[in-house]
Design an enzyme around this catalytic site. Structure first.
Site, PDB file in Angstrom:
ATOM      1  N   ASP A  83      39.731  33.770  47.469  1.00 35.66           N
ATOM      2  CA  ASP A  83      38.460  33.602  46.764  1.00 35.66           C
ATOM      3  C   ASP A  83      37.372  33.210  47.777  1.00 35.66           C
ATOM      4  O   ASP A  83      37.586  32.314  48.594  1.00 35.66           O
ATOM      5  CB  ASP A  83      38.661  32.485  45.712  1.00 35.66           C
ATOM      6  CG  ASP A  83      37.523  32.403  44.712  1.00 35.66           C
ATOM      7  OD1 ASP A  83      36.754  33.387  44.588  1.00 35.66           O
ATOM      8  OD2 ASP A  83      37.418  31.357  44.033  1.00 35.66           O
ATOM      9  N   ASP A 105      32.768  37.309  50.949  1.00 38.58           N
ATOM     10  CA  ASP A 105      31.475  36.955  50.353  1.00 38.58           C
ATOM     11  C   ASP A 105      30.413  36.904  51.440  1.00 38.58           C
ATOM     12  O   ASP A 105      30.122  35.847  51.996  1.00 38.58           O
ATOM     13  CB  ASP A 105      31.572  35.612  49.615  1.00 38.58           C
ATOM     14  CG  ASP A 105      30.230  35.224  48.979  1.00 38.58           C
ATOM     15  OD1 ASP A 105      29.272  36.021  49.110  1.00 38.58           O
ATOM     16  OD2 ASP A 105      30.136  34.148  48.371  1.00 38.58           O
ATOM     17  N   HIS A 223      31.972  35.943  38.259  1.00 36.77           N
ATOM     18  CA  HIS A 223      32.344  34.628  38.789  1.00 36.77           C
ATOM     19  C   HIS A 223      31.776  33.552  37.868  1.00 36.77           C
ATOM     20  O   HIS A 223      30.972  33.831  36.991  1.00 36.77           O
ATOM     21  CB  HIS A 223      31.765  34.448  40.201  1.00 36.77           C
ATOM     22  CG  HIS A 223      32.589  35.118  41.256  1.00 36.77           C
ATOM     23  ND1 HIS A 223      33.166  34.430  42.282  1.00 36.77           N
ATOM     24  CD2 HIS A 223      32.947  36.411  41.407  1.00 36.77           C
ATOM     25  CE1 HIS A 223      33.831  35.277  43.051  1.00 36.77           C
ATOM     26  NE2 HIS A 223      33.719  36.493  42.555  1.00 36.77           N
TER      27      HIS A 223
HETATM   28 ZN    ZN Z   1      33.014  32.447  42.741  1.00 36.74          ZN
END
Ligand code: ZN
Length: 342
Positions: A83, A105, A223
């Site tokens: 994650d 990310d 999310h």
């Molecule tokens: Zn997240």
């Protein structure tokens, strides 16, 4: 069965119109809660670990717990997902540990706090896609920036500051080749998402619908999608907690997202709330207890209940046995034609 690349599950979810909860883990009881819930509902499983979780558990403990989950549940497809990887190095180390899916990310710079440029995001995400797909591992990217902070990761703010631009989302997927895309639609990480029940002004479900229209074949990820149930917050406060009133993402809004391309739904806070409430209850009602099993057991049971509810609500229940599992090795061939375009 061995851990399965997340892409295999997301493809099945998209074809059959359901979503899969991606559930965060930090210890054995959380993994057990998820697996018990999945077994009871015949659900495919996405377990995810943040950078903070990998540091807390130490990768070796986490890896062996996941292998135990797979060994004990040979009929359930299980994906292990990184994650919010903050850099290609984090994602590569996850793959080396046996994760079958990673999130790069790049919407934030490597510090995990500062919003980055589009060019930076494409560069680091493309780098991870090249590395991961060569090994059959799934990649999730993010465009736009979520609000709030969780595990030290996040830009803060309300979540409305960097809502995903659908035109840019379309370009990003073409530029990077990601399997799944996290979109920012006003949600935030953590327990305090909205001060009141979210309306279309603050939770921009229409943005998801527009992105899905432009990218019908890309798996979208929501999310910060805990629902923050009132009864879980009330339980914590009843037994000495001091949580402020807050609203999460209503289940019916998540279900609306699932109808419009959302295949993965990240839920962490709700499980944290369930665990905390259960432990507080034991401490308050049975103050003579001091065996960790006396409160970790009920905590595990409380988390399992939340997991079952989400697995049923998102539609993944009953689908584990229908997924034809593939290994990372088998997925290398799936990606090869794409890699050849370079
Ligand atoms: Zn997240």
């Amino acid at each position: 069965m061995p851990l399965v690349p997340m892409r295999v599950m997301l493809d099945h979810a998209a074809e059959n119109g359901y979503g899969i909860a991606a559930l965060n883990v930090n210890n054995m009881e959380q993994i057990q809660a998820i697996m018990e819930a999945a077994k009871e509902t015949d659900s495919p499983v996405i377990v995810q670990a943040s950078r903070g979780a990998r540091k807390y558990t130490n990768d070796a403990y986490l890896r062996h717990l996941m292998l135990a989950a797979a060994e004990l549940n040979p009929n359930l497809p299980i994906a292990m997902h990184q994650d919010h990887g903050n850099s290609p190095a984090t994602c590569i180390s996850a793959i080396e540990q046996g994760f079958t899916s990673v999130m790069m990310d790049g919407s934030l710079t490597e510090d995990g706090k500062t919003p980055s440029s589009y060019q930076y995001n494409v560069k680091v995400t493309r780098e991870v896609v090249d590395y991961a797909h060569a090994r059959g591992v799934t990649v999730e990217g993010e465009i736009g920036t979520l609000g709030g902070i969780e595990d030290g990761h996040g830009a803060g703010g309300t979540g409305l500051e960097h809502v995903t631009d659908p035109v840019q989302a379309e370009k990003f997927v073409a530029d990077t080749g990601v399997d799944a895309l996290a979109v920012a639609i006003g949600t935030s990480h953590g327990a305090y998402k909205f001060a009141q029940k979210p309306t279309g002004e603050v939770l921009k479900m229409t943005v998801i619908e527009e992105i899905h229209r432009r990218l019908p074949n890309c798996h979208l990820v929501m999310h910060g999608s805990s629902s923050v149930p009132r009864e879980l917050v009330d339980l914590i406060n009843k037994y000495g907690g001091k949580m402020k009133e807050s609203y999460g993402v209503p289940i019916e809004e998540i279900q609306r997202g699932i109808k419009h391309g959302v295949c993965k739904v990240n839920v962490d806070t709700d499980n944290r709330l369930a665990i905390t409430g259960a432990i507080r209850k034991v401490f308050a009602e049975l103050p003579d207890k001091f065996d960790p099993r006396d409160y970790m057991g009920p905590a595990r049971e409380a988390m399992k209940k939340v997991c079952v509810e989400r697995m049923v609500a998102f539609g993944q229940a009953g689908n584990a046995g229908k997924i034809k599992p593939r290994t990372c090795r088998q997925m290398v061939g799936f990606y090869k034609p794409k890699g050849a375009r370079k």
